[in-house]
Design an enzyme around this catalytic site. Structure first.
Site, mmCIF file in Angstrom:
data_model
loop_
_atom_site.group_PDB
_atom_site.id
_atom_site.type_symbol
_atom_site.label_atom_id
_atom_site.label_comp_id
_atom_site.label_asym_id
_atom_site.label_seq_id
_atom_site.Cartn_x
_atom_site.Cartn_y
_atom_site.Cartn_z
ATOM 1 N N MET A 186 38.841 40.285 40.723
ATOM 2 C CA MET A 186 40.109 40.379 41.679
ATOM 3 C C MET A 186 39.903 39.310 42.521
ATOM 4 O O MET A 186 39.170 39.092 43.203
ATOM 5 C CB MET A 186 40.007 41.678 42.661
ATOM 6 N N VAL A 187 41.113 38.743 42.627
ATOM 7 C CA VAL A 187 41.182 37.338 43.469
ATOM 8 C C VAL A 187 41.004 37.775 45.009
ATOM 9 O O VAL A 187 41.507 38.753 45.426
ATOM 10 C CB VAL A 187 42.623 37.051 43.335
ATOM 11 N N GLN A 194 35.111 34.872 35.623
ATOM 12 C CA GLN A 194 36.308 34.760 34.687
ATOM 13 C C GLN A 194 37.070 33.444 35.318
ATOM 14 O O GLN A 194 37.203 33.173 36.470
ATOM 15 C CB GLN A 194 37.387 35.892 35.197
ATOM 16 N N CYS A 206 46.656 38.621 33.752
ATOM 17 C CA CYS A 206 47.185 38.577 35.259
ATOM 18 C C CYS A 206 48.758 38.516 35.206
ATOM 19 O O CYS A 206 49.569 37.714 34.709
ATOM 20 C CB CYS A 206 46.926 37.154 35.903
ATOM 21 N N HIS A 241 43.933 46.287 29.669
ATOM 22 C CA HIS A 241 44.715 46.843 30.809
ATOM 23 C C HIS A 241 46.035 47.434 30.137
ATOM 24 O O HIS A 241 46.645 46.935 29.697
ATOM 25 C CB HIS A 241 45.112 45.839 31.752
ATOM 26 N N GLY A 287 42.764 50.980 33.944
ATOM 27 C CA GLY A 287 44.052 51.687 34.245
ATOM 28 C C GLY A 287 43.775 53.035 34.202
ATOM 29 O O GLY A 287 43.190 53.982 33.556
ATOM 30 N N GLU A 313 41.687 48.712 41.616
ATOM 31 C CA GLU A 313 42.175 49.274 42.932
ATOM 32 C C GLU A 313 41.490 50.313 43.544
ATOM 33 O O GLU A 313 41.221 50.894 44.489
ATOM 34 C CB GLU A 313 43.678 49.690 42.896
#
Length: 452
Positions: free
Chosen positions: A26-27, A79, A108, A175, A209, A233
């Site tokens: 995650m960025v 990554q 992304c 995903h 997901g 998330e």
């Protein structure tokens, strides 16, 4: 090192320790401090944040920050996002000694990925995707893995996954959403697509997901047959999701801040994590939210979390038998729990904006914008014209003007940058970077070394 010396497929997965619980790349979110907290609460494999291969190759400090780790931070996968096989391979060669594998981001969906032509937007260029994977597979001493999003069509998704496997991918994360499913349009991930991919390929497959609780992990594995489950998330709002621990928000937030002191990271990263952990509590108690929003360092964030704790203890009776909560949530707002994005409002309930009609009617606001755009380089004579005639004349002027100039994007903040800047940054970012590496930028004229 020759390709045959590398472990492939399930042998590689076994070397990693047969992980089934993963934290996604995650960025600005999966930095070392967060990875170490996640590992404490059940994560068996972690990824670095997504790294831009071209920036990683030319910027030493970006490389140091991206590879920040420690002996306990294993197994670890680095990554990259890229659209040039040569640049990707050179960057991966610099990272391969610091990780267990290199992952290529093919999932992304953000606008910046569309502008940069990477991530999920490479999904229509299968030839380039093949070249990216094959180049790394042939030249690296560590395995290559990939993370993708699905297509609407199940069969197309399966063929895409099989093509990636043939190119040299040794582990695939799917995903279960398309690139259009993001923000308010996120919706539910399709486990049907993930199962179809798992049944079609011979390499390990991870699902991503719809994971909001610990029970979802086992349910996903049972329904899709995947080898592991990746969360993003859900992990940000509940770092203890994998162990199913019922955690109070300020306790885990303070624990994370301790990790951020031990493994330093930018204040913006830490602040973002605390906001997500304490999301439901901060929505209710805005005083603590305002304190956190204005925090500048770890100590300020700690103070904001302690204020939230005190408010909840006093006003809601947390820790007492008579604790009360009138939240429409599965649990009281002082517990870590998922955040569900509200669905977009139906079109019929939205307030329609005024628009032009066949009669030429137009809102005053839109007419004013058109006039402002045309007046930059053109003298206007609109006296005596009605609204429709003004619109017609302004439209002709706009159509006759040359296309809007496009700019390169600053790799740090996303603002317009200069192609001649030595760092390919905008002026503010260039100023900071020039002072860090003691280099003079002739374009922005930042950091002029003092001389006697």
């Amino acid at each position: 090192m020759e390709n045959k010396e590398k472990l492939e497929g399930y042998k590689f997965w076994e070397k990693l320790g047969r992980p089934t619980k993963l934290v996604a790349p995650m960025v600005d979110q999966s930095e070392l401090a967060w990875r170490m907290l996640s590992r404490k609460y059940g994560a068996e494999l972690c990824y670095t944040p997504m790294l831009h291969a071209s920036v990683f190759l030319r910027d030493p400090q970006y490389r140091i920050d991206g590879l920040a780790s420690c002996p306990e931070d294993r197994p670890l996968i680095v990554q990259f996002c890229a659209n040039d096989p040569d640049i990707l391979t050179k960057s991966a060669l610099l990272a391969q000694d610091h990780c267990d594998a290199v992952d290529i981001n093919l999932g992304c969906p953000q606008t910046i990925a569309k502008r940069g032509n990477y991530g999920a937007f490479l999904g229509e260029n299968w030839e380039l995707v093949t070249k990216l994977i094959k180049a790394c597979h042939e030249k690296l001493s560590v395995p290559v893995t990939c993370k993708i999003r699905i297509f609407t069509d199940v069969e197309k998704t399966v063929q895409y996954a099989k093509m990636i496997e043939r190119a040299g991918c040794q582990l695939l994360t799917v995903h279960g959403r398309t690139k259009e499913m993001k923000g308010p349009m996120t919706g539910l991930a399709s486990w049907e697509h993930i199962k179809a991919v798992k049944d079609a390929v011979k390499i390990p497959v991870f699902a991503n997901g719809n994971i909001q609780y610990k029970a979802d992990v086992d349910r996903c594995i049972n329904q899709t047959g995947v080898d592991g489950v990746m969360i993003a998330e859900g992990n940000l709002h509940d770092p203890c999701l994998f162990v199913g621990k019922k955690t109070i928000i300020w306790e885990i937030a303070l624990e994370y801040l301790q990790c951020a002191v031990k493994y330093p990271c930018p204040a913006s990263y830490a602040r973002g994590h605390v906001f997500k952990i304490c999301h439901h509590g901060l929505q209710r108690h805005t005083r603590a939210r305002d304190l956190l929003a204005s925090s500048k360092d770890i100590q300020d964030m700690k103070t904001a979390v302690e204020v939230l704790r005190d408010i909840c203890t006093q006003s809601c009776g947390v820790g007492k038998e008579n604790s009360v909560s009138d939240d429409a949530l599965p649990m009281p707002h002082w517990f870590c729990q998922p955040y569900v994005r509200p669905a977009p409002k139906p079109k019929e309930n939205r307030k329609e904006r005024p628009s032009s009609t066949d009669s030429g009617e137009i809102s005053k606001k839109k007419l004013k914008k058109m006039m402002k755009r045309c007046m930059k380089n053109t003298s206007l004579d609109l006296e005596g014209l009605d609204s429709a005639e003004k619109v017609k004349k302004l439209s002709k002027i706009i159509e006759a003007k040359p296309n809007k100039v496009t700019y390169d994007i600053c790799v740090k903040c996303g603002n317009p940058s200069s192609t001649r800047c030595v760092f390919h940054l905008c002026k503010p970012c260039c100023k900071i970077r020039a002072k860090e590496v003691y280099v003079f930028c002739t374009v922005h004229r930042n950091f002029v070394p003092k001389t006697k």
